[in-house]
Design a protein around this motif. Structure first.
Motif, short mmCIF file in Angstrom:
data_model
loop_
_atom_site.label_atom_id
_atom_site.label_comp_id
_atom_site.label_asym_id
_atom_site.label_seq_id
_atom_site.Cartn_x
_atom_site.Cartn_y
_atom_site.Cartn_z
N GLU A 57 -11.18 -2.17 0.92
CA GLU A 57 -10.54 -3.43 0.53
C GLU A 57 -11.55 -4.34 -0.16
OE1 GLU A 57 -7.94 -7.14 2.37
OE2 GLU A 57 -8.91 -5.71 3.73
N PHE A 82 -5.01 3.31 -4.22
CA PHE A 82 -3.96 2.68 -3.42
C PHE A 82 -4.38 1.26 -3.02
CE2 PHE A 82 -3.43 7.26 -1.73
CZ PHE A 82 -2.74 7.64 -2.86
N LYS A 83 -5.63 1.13 -2.58
CA LYS A 83 -6.10 -0.17 -2.10
C LYS A 83 -6.22 -1.17 -3.25
CE LYS A 83 -7.28 -0.04 1.68
NZ LYS A 83 -6.48 -0.11 2.92
N SER A 140 -2.62 -2.25 -4.37
CA SER A 140 -1.93 -3.05 -3.34
C SER A 140 -2.58 -4.42 -3.18
CB SER A 140 -1.87 -2.31 -2.01
OG SER A 140 -3.13 -1.86 -1.59
N HIS A 175 0.83 -1.20 0.00
CA HIS A 175 0.00 0.00 0.00
C HIS A 175 0.87 1.25 0.00
CE1 HIS A 175 -2.67 3.14 1.60
NE2 HIS A 175 -3.68 2.43 1.13
#
Length: 262
Positions: A206, A142-143, A146, A115
């Protein structure tokens, strides 16, 4: 005046990048360096960017109160984060994670590293950022990336934080309006926002990333970034949603609205 971090008490790895680490944590330091290097190769291919310039600081928990951080960087609950308070920036990594993050599995630890590495890459992208955006507009990127790294490198299926999703399953239960109590687009950060409230939002993000990856490949992010990374003073949530819909393709607007947490 804040006390300076005791770098002189730490050992140093210099390849493939500088890593400061406690003398007793060489194995962990080399593991962190390897995970970052492997993830960096995939990110460089995906984003057509070189590995950003930064150092890694693996922190003994006795020294955690002295870590470099800005006023906006939350360090009360130890977790990896990247700060530009130093030159070059520093990826700060605790040797122990705060209990709020649940069971510390190798996959969860790696996911947190990915992340912050993703943040470093996207901040190194020379294209301009919109100046004012809703919180989720940057955070989902970002999530999403990652989690893709976790699935590619660590064999993760679905989400990484399975224990935390089970523990906070009520966050995914829709209310009378058909949406969850907190939604990805509805969450915002305030002075009185608690770590637990932010964690719930992170879990929703997520799940959003997992649902996107189940139905779309990683090329989604390059299409979205082409629309998003332009010179704009302000983007509203509906405008960002339209960009995401365009990047996703036909019928995606209806699909997004069916996600009770979005």
């Amino acid at each position: 005046m804040p006390m300076l971090f005791p770098y002189d008490h730490y050992e140093i790895l210099t390849e493939p990048f500088t890593v400061y680490y406690p003398a007793s944590e060489e194995v962990l330091a080399r593991s962190v360096a390897e995970k970052i290097q492997n993830a960096g190769k995939l990110l460089s291919q995906l984003l057509q960017l070189d590995l950003p310039d930064f150092e890694v600081l693996l922190v003994d928990m006795e020294d955690w109160p002295l870590v470099p951080h800005s006023e906006t960087e939350e360090v009360d609950s130890p977790h990896p984060y990247i700060t530009d308070l130093t030159t070059p920036p520093t990826l700060v990594v605790p040797t122990e994670l705060d209990a709020i993050f649940g069971e510390v599995t190798p996959e969860k630890f790696a996911f947190m590293l990915y992340h912050e590495l993703t943040v470093a890459y996207l901040e190194d992208d020379p294209r301009p950022w919109p100046e004012v955006t809703p919180l989720w507009a940057d955070e989902w990127q970002f999530k999403f990336i990652s989690l893709w790294l976790s699935q590619q490198l660590d064999g993760v299926k679905g989400v990484v934080n399975k224990d935390m999703h089970e523990q906070h399953e009520e966050a995914f239960e829709p209310e009378a309006d058909g949406k969850t109590p907190v939604t990805v687009r509805g969450f915002d950060w305030y002075d009185d926002t608690t770590p637990e409230e932010y964690l719930t939002y992170e879990l929703l993000l997520e799940q959003f990333a997992a649902d996107l990856l189940e139905h779309h490949d990683i090329s989604l992010i390059t299409r979205f970034l082409a629309l998003y990374r332009t010179e704009r003073e302000e983007l509203l949530s509906d405008q960002v949603t339209k960009m995401l819909v365009e990047a996703l393709g036909p019928q995606s607007e209806e699909w997004l609205e069916e996600l009770v947490y979005f």
